[in-house]
Design a protein around this motif. Structure first.
Motif, PDB file in Angstrom:
ATOM      1  N   VAL A  44     -12.221  -3.242   5.810  1.00 43.10           N
ATOM      2  CA  VAL A  44     -11.204  -2.448   6.499  1.00 43.10           C
ATOM      3  C   VAL A  44     -11.920  -1.403   7.347  1.00 43.10           C
ATOM      4  O   VAL A  44     -12.662  -0.569   6.816  1.00 43.10           O
ATOM      5  N   ARG A  72      -1.930   3.444   9.388  1.00 41.87           N
ATOM      6  CA  ARG A  72      -1.800   2.934   8.020  1.00 41.87           C
ATOM      7  C   ARG A  72      -0.931   1.687   7.979  1.00 41.87           C
ATOM      8  O   ARG A  72      -1.301   0.664   7.394  1.00 41.87           O
ATOM      9  N   VAL A  76      -2.035  -2.232   6.943  1.00 44.40           N
ATOM     10  CA  VAL A  76      -1.337  -3.016   5.915  1.00 44.40           C
ATOM     11  C   VAL A  76      -0.807  -4.315   6.513  1.00 44.40           C
ATOM     12  O   VAL A  76      -0.971  -5.405   5.938  1.00 44.40           O
ATOM     13  N   VAL A 112      -3.192   0.462   1.685  1.00 39.89           N
ATOM     14  CA  VAL A 112      -3.853  -0.800   2.003  1.00 39.89           C
ATOM     15  C   VAL A 112      -4.086  -1.618   0.737  1.00 39.89           C
ATOM     16  O   VAL A 112      -3.793  -2.825   0.691  1.00 39.89           O
TER      17      VAL A 112
END
Length: 442
Positions: A44, A72, A76, A112
């Motif tokens: 990530v 964010r 995801v 995440v």
């Protein structure tokens, strides 16, 4: 495409006692064994930094008015999309890199991880690493990251000399770094890695070894030694080009590396990879996946991945790169569910070249069993067993080819780049011949 909403609740409550992983572990009762082709790691990328260091050309940006909630949600979304595209049924490790991911909110890390656990199996003991810079990682925030699910830290210490830190454009001092390291070791005992750079302009062997010896009084069980590479487009490159700074001396850098690895071996560290040293079994599981050419998904602006998409007939692994610029990446994620900018199918020879290059970076090298997972017909003996050039390397003690497989010796590991100039053409020639022979001794 509508982005999924991250649950509107406090991140501490959402992640307390790592319940997102317990839910994943307990959901649905016993699980069938997951095949290697259905496992992967997850990288990530957090693209933002406080400032750009003088030596760094990574894909990073100085944040100006960034809406972290949007970033964010996009992280995801992209993670869940790529998990679906890949058909991966188990994530074995997660690595938050950058940029400076310790600038992110622990809520983002928790979101995440929870998003991944909702989409696939994330074992309760999966390694979850966060890169951290000392100035963005006070003890209270490190504790919050631990509650969010992080269980391993990689600290960008780089130097214990304040003059060198200023040269590198770092925002922390040596005392900042040691304080962060001490706090990290209290929170993540046995699971803290530190980076130390060598081969800087004006750097001398003796003082650098002194830094390494000092670090041994403070470090945990993992150290990475990285030689400076002058990258075009960086401030440090320009200073050297303009004569403001002398070019790093490659002979001195080689001496630092050789003496540094000897010091670490004496201190009980295993050099398990060209730049990485661990004791007490504290290897990086995530990076080991890279060196073993396992599948990994890359999420975030500019992230790289290697995996086999569903519907590819089970034979074609792809190299993928996500859109570099964060704003454009977020637009694409909102539209398509992911920001994949480039997809390159890897043919069989390209994949074998990666197996060779990555595997020989480790002290284990490439076992016969590992090689056969990627090439069942052409053995290591077929490729390297009859080459006069390889025989010479074996006789010189730089390489070993035996019943275990192919690997570098202690001396050879320091010369890997030179060895690969011989080994890669041998692989390419053998691939053209494609006439397998029996393995000696059965």
């Amino acid at each position: 495409m509508t982005l999924p909403r991250v649950r509107a609740r406090g991140w501490v409550a959402a992640t307390k006692a790592a319940q997102w992983r317990r839910r994943a572990e307990n959901a649905g009762g016993p699980r069938d064994p997951v095949q290697p082709s259905q496992r992967a790691s997850l990288y990530v990328h957090w693209p933002y930094c406080e400032k750009r260091c003088s030596y760094c050309n990574f894909n990073k940006y100085i944040p100006r008015g960034v809406d972290e909630a949007v970033v964010r949600s996009c992280l995801v979304t992209e993670a869940q999309t790529l998990l679906r595209v890949s058909g991966v049924q188990q994530i074995e490790s997660v690595f938050f890199g950058g940029g400076t991911p310790s600038l992110a909110s622990p809520h983002t890390v928790a979101a995440v991880l929870e998003g991944v656990a909702q989409a696939t199996h994330l074992p309760i003991d999966a390694e979850v690493t966060l890169e951290a810079n000392p100035t963005s990682s006070p003890g209270s925030k490190l504790a919050a990251f631990r509650k969010a699910g992080v269980n391993r830290l990689s600290i960008g210490l780089q130097s214990l000399d304040n003059t060198e830190l200023r040269l590198l454009g770092r925002t922390h001092s040596a005392s900042d770094a040691l304080q962060t390291l001490a706090e990290a070791r209290c929170l993540f005992p046995g699971h803290v890695s530190v980076d130390l750079m060598l081969g800087l302009p004006k750097q001398q062997v003796g003082p650098w070894l002194g830094q390494l010896q000092e670090l041994l009084h403070h470090c945990d069980d993992h150290i990475s030694l990285y030689q400076l590479t002058l990258e075009r487009g960086t401030a440090l490159f320009a200073q050297v080009q303009q004569g403001v700074l002398p070019a790093p001396d490659p002979e001195l850098a080689a001496e630092m590396y050789q003496k540094g690895r000897a010091v670490l071996r004496e201190a009980g560290f295993r050099q398990y990879e060209v730049s990485n040293f661990a004791r007490n079994g504290a290897l990086s599981a995530h990076n080991w996946k890279y060196w073993q050419c396992g599948q990994y998904l890359g999420v975030g602006p500019g992230a790289h991945g290697r995996f086999m998409p569903q519907g590819a007939g089970g034979h074609t692994r792809e190299a993928r790169i996500q859109t570099l610029e964060p704003d454009n990446w977020m637009k694409e994620v909102k539209l398509f569910g992911h920001g994949t900018r480039k997809r390159v199918p890897l043919d069989e020879l390209q994949l074998l070249e990666e197996v060779l290059v990555m595997g020989l970076r480790t002290d284990v090298g490439i076992t016969h069993q590992h090689w056969q997972q990627f090439e069942p017909w052409l053995t290591l003996w077929d490729v390297f067993g009859t080459s006069e050039e390889v025989k010479e390397l074996l006789e010189q003690g730089f390489l070993l080819l035996d019943h275990r497989g192919l690997r570098c010796s202690w001396e050879g590991l320091a010369l890997l780049d030179s060895l690969l100039l011989i080994l890669l053409p041998q692989l390419q020639e053998a691939w053209q011949r494609r006439t397998p022979s029996p393995v000696p001794g059965g």
